[in-house]
Design a protein around this motif. Structure first.
Motif, PDB file in Angstrom:
ATOM      1  N   GLY A  71       0.789  -1.232   0.000  1.00  0.00           N
ATOM      2  CA  GLY A  71       0.000   0.000   0.000  1.00  0.00           C
ATOM      3  C   GLY A  71       0.818   1.277   0.000  1.00  0.00           C
ATOM      4  O   GLY A  71       0.271   2.366   0.002  1.00  0.00           O
ATOM      5  N   ALA A  72       2.125   1.189   0.003  1.00  0.00           N
ATOM      6  CA  ALA A  72       3.020   2.351  -0.059  1.00  0.00           C
ATOM      7  C   ALA A  72       3.949   2.130  -1.251  1.00  0.00           C
ATOM      8  O   ALA A  72       4.133   1.000  -1.703  1.00  0.00           O
ATOM      9  CB  ALA A  72       3.827   2.472   1.232  1.00  0.00           C
ATOM     10  N   PRO A  73       4.549   3.193  -1.755  1.00  0.00           N
ATOM     11  CA  PRO A  73       5.480   3.018  -2.876  1.00  0.00           C
ATOM     12  C   PRO A  73       6.652   2.117  -2.501  1.00  0.00           C
ATOM     13  O   PRO A  73       7.204   2.216  -1.400  1.00  0.00           O
ATOM     14  CB  PRO A  73       5.963   4.445  -3.164  1.00  0.00           C
ATOM     15  CG  PRO A  73       4.915   5.337  -2.598  1.00  0.00           C
ATOM     16  CD  PRO A  73       4.356   4.606  -1.408  1.00  0.00           C
ATOM     17  N   VAL A  74       7.006   1.232  -3.422  1.00  0.00           N
ATOM     18  CA  VAL A  74       8.187   0.380  -3.279  1.00  0.00           C
ATOM     19  C   VAL A  74       9.127   0.771  -4.403  1.00  0.00           C
ATOM     20  O   VAL A  74       8.755   0.729  -5.576  1.00  0.00           O
ATOM     21  CB  VAL A  74       7.836  -1.121  -3.376  1.00  0.00           C
ATOM     22  CG1 VAL A  74       9.100  -1.965  -3.304  1.00  0.00           C
ATOM     23  CG2 VAL A  74       6.853  -1.516  -2.282  1.00  0.00           C
ATOM     24  N   ARG A  75      10.347   1.173  -4.031  1.00  0.00           N
ATOM     25  CA  ARG A  75      11.336   1.586  -5.028  1.00  0.00           C
ATOM     26  C   ARG A  75      12.581   0.737  -4.884  1.00  0.00           C
ATOM     27  O   ARG A  75      13.081   0.540  -3.772  1.00  0.00           O
ATOM     28  CB  ARG A  75      11.683   3.053  -4.850  1.00  0.00           C
ATOM     29  CG  ARG A  75      10.510   3.976  -5.045  1.00  0.00           C
ATOM     30  CD  ARG A  75      10.920   5.437  -4.972  1.00  0.00           C
ATOM     31  NE  ARG A  75       9.731   6.267  -4.979  1.00  0.00           N
ATOM     32  CZ  ARG A  75       9.423   7.131  -4.024  1.00  0.00           C
ATOM     33  NH1 ARG A  75      10.229   7.311  -3.006  1.00  0.00           N
ATOM     34  NH2 ARG A  75       8.313   7.834  -4.106  1.00  0.00           N
ATOM     35  N   GLU A  76      13.093   0.277  -5.993  1.00  0.00           N
ATOM     36  CA  GLU A  76      14.349  -0.474  -6.004  1.00  0.00           C
ATOM     37  C   GLU A  76      15.461   0.532  -6.299  1.00  0.00           C
ATOM     38  O   GLU A  76      15.467   1.152  -7.366  1.00  0.00           O
ATOM     39  CB  GLU A  76      14.294  -1.570  -7.073  1.00  0.00           C
ATOM     40  CG  GLU A  76      15.444  -2.527  -6.985  1.00  0.00           C
ATOM     41  CD  GLU A  76      15.354  -3.641  -8.005  1.00  0.00           C
ATOM     42  OE1 GLU A  76      16.092  -4.613  -7.841  1.00  0.00           O
ATOM     43  OE2 GLU A  76      14.568  -3.537  -8.962  1.00  0.00           O
ATOM     44  N   GLU A  77      16.379   0.683  -5.330  1.00  0.00           N
ATOM     45  CA  GLU A  77      17.370   1.759  -5.419  1.00  0.00           C
ATOM     46  C   GLU A  77      18.749   1.304  -4.955  1.00  0.00           C
ATOM     47  O   GLU A  77      18.862   0.403  -4.141  1.00  0.00           O
ATOM     48  CB  GLU A  77      16.930   2.938  -4.528  1.00  0.00           C
ATOM     49  CG  GLU A  77      15.540   3.439  -4.852  1.00  0.00           C
ATOM     50  CD  GLU A  77      14.995   4.375  -3.799  1.00  0.00           C
ATOM     51  OE1 GLU A  77      14.681   5.522  -4.147  1.00  0.00           O
ATOM     52  OE2 GLU A  77      14.887   3.958  -2.619  1.00  0.00           O
ATOM     53  N   ASP A  78      19.751   1.998  -5.467  1.00  0.00           N
ATOM     54  CA  ASP A  78      21.137   1.830  -5.011  1.00  0.00           C
ATOM     55  C   ASP A  78      21.531   3.119  -4.294  1.00  0.00           C
ATOM     56  O   ASP A  78      22.289   3.927  -4.804  1.00  0.00           O
ATOM     57  CB  ASP A  78      22.065   1.554  -6.201  1.00  0.00           C
ATOM     58  CG  ASP A  78      23.516   1.396  -5.787  1.00  0.00           C
ATOM     59  OD1 ASP A  78      23.806   1.336  -4.566  1.00  0.00           O
ATOM     60  OD2 ASP A  78      24.383   1.355  -6.671  1.00  0.00           O
ATOM     61  N   LEU A  79      20.984   3.321  -3.110  1.00  0.00           N
ATOM     62  CA  LEU A  79      21.230   4.555  -2.368  1.00  0.00           C
ATOM     63  C   LEU A  79      22.636   4.645  -1.795  1.00  0.00           C
ATOM     64  O   LEU A  79      23.143   5.732  -1.551  1.00  0.00           O
ATOM     65  CB  LEU A  79      20.190   4.707  -1.245  1.00  0.00           C
ATOM     66  CG  LEU A  79      18.741   4.830  -1.710  1.00  0.00           C
ATOM     67  CD1 LEU A  79      17.812   4.937  -0.516  1.00  0.00           C
ATOM     68  CD2 LEU A  79      18.559   6.018  -2.639  1.00  0.00           C
ATOM     69  N   ALA A  80      23.267   3.504  -1.582  1.00  0.00           N
ATOM     70  CA  ALA A  80      24.627   3.492  -1.026  1.00  0.00           C
ATOM     71  C   ALA A  80      25.683   3.598  -2.120  1.00  0.00           C
ATOM     72  O   ALA A  80      26.870   3.739  -1.824  1.00  0.00           O
ATOM     73  CB  ALA A  80      24.848   2.223  -0.209  1.00  0.00           C
ATOM     74  N   GLY A  81      25.280   3.531  -3.379  1.00  0.00           N
ATOM     75  CA  GLY A  81      26.226   3.629  -4.475  1.00  0.00           C
ATOM     76  C   GLY A  81      27.163   2.443  -4.577  1.00  0.00           C
ATOM     77  O   GLY A  81      28.319   2.589  -4.974  1.00  0.00           O
ATOM     78  N   VAL A  82      26.664   1.252  -4.238  1.00  0.00           N
ATOM     79  CA  VAL A  82      27.517   0.060  -4.242  1.00  0.00           C
ATOM     80  C   VAL A  82      27.292  -0.810  -5.480  1.00  0.00           C
ATOM     81  O   VAL A  82      27.872  -1.882  -5.597  1.00  0.00           O
ATOM     82  CB  VAL A  82      27.284  -0.790  -2.968  1.00  0.00           C
ATOM     83  CG1 VAL A  82      27.700  -0.018  -1.723  1.00  0.00           C
ATOM     84  CG2 VAL A  82      25.843  -1.247  -2.857  1.00  0.00           C
ATOM     85  N   GLY A  83      26.443  -0.353  -6.403  1.00  0.00           N
ATOM     86  CA  GLY A  83      26.198  -1.114  -7.614  1.00  0.00           C
ATOM     87  C   GLY A  83      25.166  -2.212  -7.467  1.00  0.00           C
ATOM     88  O   GLY A  83      25.041  -3.059  -8.340  1.00  0.00           O
TER      89      GLY A  83
END
Length: 114
Positions: A71-83
């Motif tokens: 019920g909330a947005p789910v985003r696939e992200e590389d926030l740590a910049g580790v690839g």
């Protein structure tokens, strides 16, 4: 969508069951602190457990989450910049979205599903 996974401290999961909402981001940080709930894909669970809970002596739970029920947005992200991209839930996690809870135990110093 494939299931999401989140490592939880048992007391946090018990508290969520009482309120109907899980609001921890990761160990030592809340959803309010970070803005999202850290999750992982199944192939990332061992790595996350080793990194985040390396010194944890207590019990650990693995929450398997039905992403279609969040019920909330789910985003696939590389926030740590580790690839490597990790899923993040941008809102509280409804308890009813958790389809399975499994214990994790240490085996030869590594976290493993029981």
């Amino acid at each position: 969508m494939r299931p999401l996974f989140h490592l939880a401290v048992p007391d946090d999961w018990v508290a969520a069951q009482a309120t109907g909402r899980y609001e921890r981001s990761t160990r030592g940080a809340s959803l309010a602190d970070v803005g999202f709930v850290h999750c992982s894909w199944m192939h990332q669970v061992d790595e996350v457990a080793a990194a985040v809970f390396a010194d944890w002596d207590g019990e650990l739970l693995l929450l398997q989450i039905d992403a279609s029920r969040v019920g909330a947005p789910v985003r696939e992200e590389d926030l740590a910049g580790v690839g490597e991209r990790f899923p993040h839930v941008y809102g509280p996690l409804p308890v009813e979205a958790v389809e399975r809870v499994r214990r994790m135990v240490r085996v030869d110093g590594a976290w493993r599903l029981q």
